[in-house]
Design a protein around this motif. Sequence first.
Motif, PDB file in Angstrom:
ATOM      1  N   UNK A 261      -2.594  -3.257 -21.815  1.00 48.40           N
ATOM      2  CA  UNK A 261      -1.398  -4.352 -21.900  1.00 48.40           C
ATOM      3  C   UNK A 261      -1.216  -4.697 -20.611  1.00 48.40           C
ATOM      4  N   UNK A 262      -0.988  -5.808 -20.164  1.00 40.49           N
ATOM      5  CA  UNK A 262      -1.030  -6.679 -18.864  1.00 40.49           C
ATOM      6  C   UNK A 262       0.038  -6.081 -18.102  1.00 40.49           C
TER       7      UNK A 262
ATOM      8  N   UNK B 250      -6.925 -11.010 -14.390  1.00 44.02           N
ATOM      9  CA  UNK B 250      -8.073 -11.849 -14.730  1.00 44.02           C
ATOM     10  C   UNK B 250      -8.381 -11.668 -16.134  1.00 44.02           C
ATOM     11  N   UNK B 251      -7.905 -12.300 -17.236  1.00 49.23           N
ATOM     12  CA  UNK B 251      -8.079 -11.832 -18.423  1.00 49.23           C
ATOM     13  C   UNK B 251      -9.753 -12.253 -18.927  1.00 49.23           C
ATOM     14  N   UNK B 252     -10.327 -13.091 -18.287  1.00 48.16           N
ATOM     15  CA  UNK B 252     -11.553 -13.763 -18.567  1.00 48.16           C
ATOM     16  C   UNK B 252     -12.457 -12.913 -18.157  1.00 48.16           C
TER      17      UNK B 252
ATOM     18  N   UNK C  35      -0.792  -1.751 -10.256  1.00 50.54           N
ATOM     19  CA  UNK C  35      -1.455  -2.302  -8.905  1.00 50.54           C
ATOM     20  C   UNK C  35      -0.333  -3.068  -7.949  1.00 50.54           C
ATOM     21  N   UNK C  36       0.883  -3.071  -8.484  1.00 51.65           N
ATOM     22  CA  UNK C  36       1.954  -3.634  -7.703  1.00 51.65           C
ATOM     23  C   UNK C  36       3.279  -2.484  -7.897  1.00 51.65           C
TER      24      UNK C  36
ATOM     25  N   UNK D 298     -12.407  -3.872 -12.483  1.00 53.72           N
ATOM     26  CA  UNK D 298     -12.827  -4.091 -13.857  1.00 53.72           C
ATOM     27  C   UNK D 298     -12.255  -2.858 -15.135  1.00 53.72           C
ATOM     28  N   UNK D 299     -11.674  -3.237 -16.066  1.00 57.31           N
ATOM     29  CA  UNK D 299     -11.096  -2.842 -17.073  1.00 57.31           C
ATOM     30  C   UNK D 299     -12.060  -2.998 -18.346  1.00 57.31           C
TER      31      UNK D 299
END
Length: 326
Positions: A206-207, A252-254, A214-215, A293-294
Amino acid sequence: MTAAASPAVAQQLDERVSAAVREGLTARPKRLPAWLFYDEAGSLLFDAITELPEYYLTRTERGILTAHAAEMTAQAAAGARLRIVELGAGSADKTRLLLKAATELQGAVQYEPVDVSASALEAARERIEREIKGVTVTPRVMDYTDGDGSRLHLGPAVAQERRLVVYIGSSIGNFEPHQAAKLLRRVRAGLRAGDGFLLGVDLAKEEAALLAAYDDAAGVTAAFNRNLLVRLNRELDAEFAPEGFAHCALWNEAESRIEMHLKSRSAQRVHVGALDLTVEFAAGESIHTENSYKYRPGQVEALLAEAGFRGGNVDGCAGVVCGVPG
Ligand code: AVJ
């Protein structure tokens, strides 16, 4: 005792830093490589990140290792003697769970941590040999990311022994997919039939959870990101005002990756003394400092299979142990 880098090694690092910074800050878009984060202050900041409530990676991986270290080492040993090699060992904190399991399995174990930081390796050796009876540590100072396509030199292959190469912490996430594939092939080429590989990767999720990791609310990751500029000020006589750059993390979803950037808050010009370089920033222009990368379900397994491993997923989790077909 901390092992100071030899002058020759220190000079090589200086040159590598200078070349990377010149290349990255004159590129469009501007970028800096993620390995630059890890000077002394950056390594401490990273250790602090691993303890943040939002940074789920370290905690999750420790949980997997706690639950499965015995199973992983037994599977890798398969009745033979096991020797453990770790890439990018750093402080080797989580690896202790595997070493403990290996000593329980076979009484004693050889451990070969590989890292670019001689001081981190020396500290890890001292601590591990003191705290876990039966572990003999032979550190190797080496940049495992070096060496175009050649076999990774993994130390001696001893008859009657199986090696387990450990690459955890989601470090592979910093590599572009084609670089990751290449590294896995190099690891595979350095192994013999029956040896094993333990890889720890982070999966896409989940975003909101990714962005928080990371923040973080305490601003530790922002300080970690800005420490790059502090490092350039010190080592390259640069004149960055770190607070003149905003920490920015985006999904970055793409590309299925988290990106970190340092975004200039204003139009500014920054001089980098040691490079005799002046860098111009437009307001809002950023330096891309990291990709993390995930992986999607099945992707790592495919990457490993392509590299010549046959796999076993542990508990449907982010840990993958696999073997070299014999
Ligand atoms: C050390 C590459 C696994 O990508 O999560 C942590 C580095 N960057 N917070 C990661 C990192 C920002 C970390 N790795």
